[in-house]
Design an enzyme around this catalytic site. Structure first.
Site, short mmCIF file in Angstrom:
data_model
loop_
_atom_site.label_atom_id
_atom_site.label_comp_id
_atom_site.label_asym_id
_atom_site.label_seq_id
_atom_site.Cartn_x
_atom_site.Cartn_y
_atom_site.Cartn_z
CG PHE A 111 7.50 -5.83 -25.25
CD1 PHE A 111 8.41 -6.62 -25.92
CD2 PHE A 111 7.49 -5.86 -23.87
CE1 PHE A 111 9.30 -7.43 -25.22
CE2 PHE A 111 8.37 -6.66 -23.16
CZ PHE A 111 9.29 -7.46 -23.84
CE LYS A 112 13.14 -6.23 -24.57
NZ LYS A 112 12.78 -7.04 -25.72
#
Ligand code: PLP
Length: 471
Positions: A111-112
């Site tokens: 998700f970064k």
């Protein structure tokens, strides 16, 4: 919009300043001076928009009056162009009223990417406007570093130095970072834990002379721009499930408390979020704080969800600021107590507010694997161990009634293939974009757990430093 420090002793900054500073000059974290409010009709109007368009409406109030506002539309278009799902952050139903929000369709499968692809573009544009250079320094428990290197590799104006705890990240995570061949990318394996890496980075930022000489900037979730980009998917997910007319609960696999704080921010902006579940692995300082009222980080335990092997959750300071009614003196006192005694206690009032909105559960290794197996057997879907921690924690949250529960799926199962195979007997398919990005030759410096050694390495390898030193 101005950004102020949680410790109250730093000048307020506009978005551009907050983006580049990452950390407030008094060691605190930057926070918007007030939460922008979205009316119910504005939230309802997000339905059906492209992800980048929805993100624009959610992020733009924070950029009001800042030169970066003119970049926002193009930055978002470009940032999400490289994602491998047209919805960018699609929801998948895994049970009655139970959903996972897939945040792993970006280039590094975690998700970064959703925030890092935005932050790198903002930084690059700001530096271009100023004709300046900068040095990004970050600590990673695995995924931040990969996302940062992917987002910044090859940029002319920025050198990237990423510290990871030696031997404590997975092979895929390490190779995603160390096989980048671009000259502006530097990997440092520190002989210590993630908390050690984070302490070194904080120490480097606290060294004013070094910070100025190298134009240090950070892309850890202490940078509010990261949090800001993450607020968007809470809105898009909730709107898909009936917000603003229907409340939604979220369970968030948590390490540094950045992602879940974005959920708090979405609620503060007017999104009907009824519950936020802090899901941790065995590194349980937050669940313990919720049950005892005392925050007391201990030694880091290595688990199968290494991106959450964190005890000292930096962004918790942001929530403390809110719980304390934005009393910076109170936050300063708590942080000083933590520094000197290794712990601090919350008041009954603070603890009450915390437990009204948040639940917190620690999930063991066995339960994580059982959850991966259970979800596979029930739905045929393979999930990664971080997501499994989120799902297991969400099961502990009783009596939500008809409120949908959304678990944030923070990584693709192929990134943690070993654990997934052990739990299910299936090897998750490696997406082509991962295979194509992993090079052959690894490049990484091994350094002791020592701030001075890391500083020396950065000074001798960075371009911003040599330019500054000659001036
Ligand atoms: C970074 C990360 C987390 C934790 O997010 P925080 O914002 O640090 O709480 C969870 N899962 C994965 C896969 C991550 O990379």
């Amino acid at each position: 919009m101005k950004f102020i420090s949680t410790r109250g002793e730093a000048p307020a900054l506009a978005f551009e300043g907050a983006l580049l500073a990452a950390l407030a000059s008094d060691g605190g974290l930057l926070m918007p001076e007030a939460w922008p409010q979205l009316e119910a009709s504005e939230i309802a109007a997000l339905a059906g928009l492209d992800y980048a368009d929805a993100a624009y409406r959610i992020m733009s109030p924070y950029l009001a009056g800042d030169p970066c506002l003119d970049d926002l539309e193009a930055v978002l278009e470009e940032a999400y162009d490289g994602f491998h799902h047209p919805a960018i952050a699609p929801l998948r139903q895994v049970g009655p009223n139970a959903f996972v929000l897939e945040l792993f369709h970006g280039p590094t499968l975690a998700f970064k990417d959703l925030a890092m692809q935005v932050v790198s573009r903002f930084m690059s544009r700001v530096l271009l406007r100023k004709g300046a250079r900068a040095t990004v320094v970050g600590a990673t428990s695995g995924d931040t570093g990969a996302a940062a290197i992917e987002a910044f590799r090859g940029l002319d104006s920025i050198d990237v130095f990423i510290l990871h705890p030696k031997g404590r990240i997975t092979d895929v995570q390490r190779r995603q970072m160390t096989t980048a061949t671009e000259a502006n990318v530097h990997n440092i394996a520190v002989e210590g834990t993630f908390d050690d890496c984070q302490a070194i980075v904080k120490g480097l930022f606290a060294d004013r002379a070094l910070r100025e000489r190298l134009s240090l900037t950070g892309v850890n979730s202490i940078n509010f721009a990261r949090i800001l980009a993450q607020i968007a998917y809470y809105f898009t997910a909730a709107v898909s499930l009936g917000a603003p007319y229907r409340p939604v609960a979220f369970a968030v696999p948590t390490g540094n408390f950045g992602d879940i704080f974005a959920g708090y921010a979405a609620r503060a902006m007017g999104l009907p979020v009824s519950r936020l579940v802090i899901a941790t692995n065995l590194n349980d300082s937050l669940p313990r704080a919720l049950s005892s009222g005392s925050y007391e980080p201990q030694g880091v335990i290595a688990t199968s969800s290494p991106s959450m092997d964190i005890q000292l959750a930096s962004n918790f300071e942001r929530l403390l600021f809110e719980l304390a009614g934005r009393d910076a003196a109170r936050v300063r006192a708590l942080m000083e107590e933590l520094r000197t005694t290794g712990a601090f206690g919350l008041t009954q009032g603070e603890l009450g507010q915390l437990s009204d909105l948040f639940g917190a559960y620690s999930v063991g290794e066995n339960e994580t694997e059982m959850t991966i197996r259970g979800v596979f057997e029930e739905t045929g879907v393979l999930i990664d161990p971080h997501t499994a921690v989120g799902i297991a924690a969400s099961h502990q949250e009783a009596s939500l009634g008809a409120t949908p529960m959304v678990v944030l799926s923070t990584a693709h199962p192929a990134k943690f293939a070993g654990v997934v195979e052990r739990a299910t007997g299936r090897v998750p398919e490696q997406p082509e974009r991962l295979r194509l990005r992993l090079g052959q030759h690894e490049r990484c410096a091994v350094l002791p757990n020592d701030q001075a050694a890391v500083a020396d390495f950065i000074v001798s390898n960075g371009r911003a430093a040599s330019a500054g030193a000659g001036a």
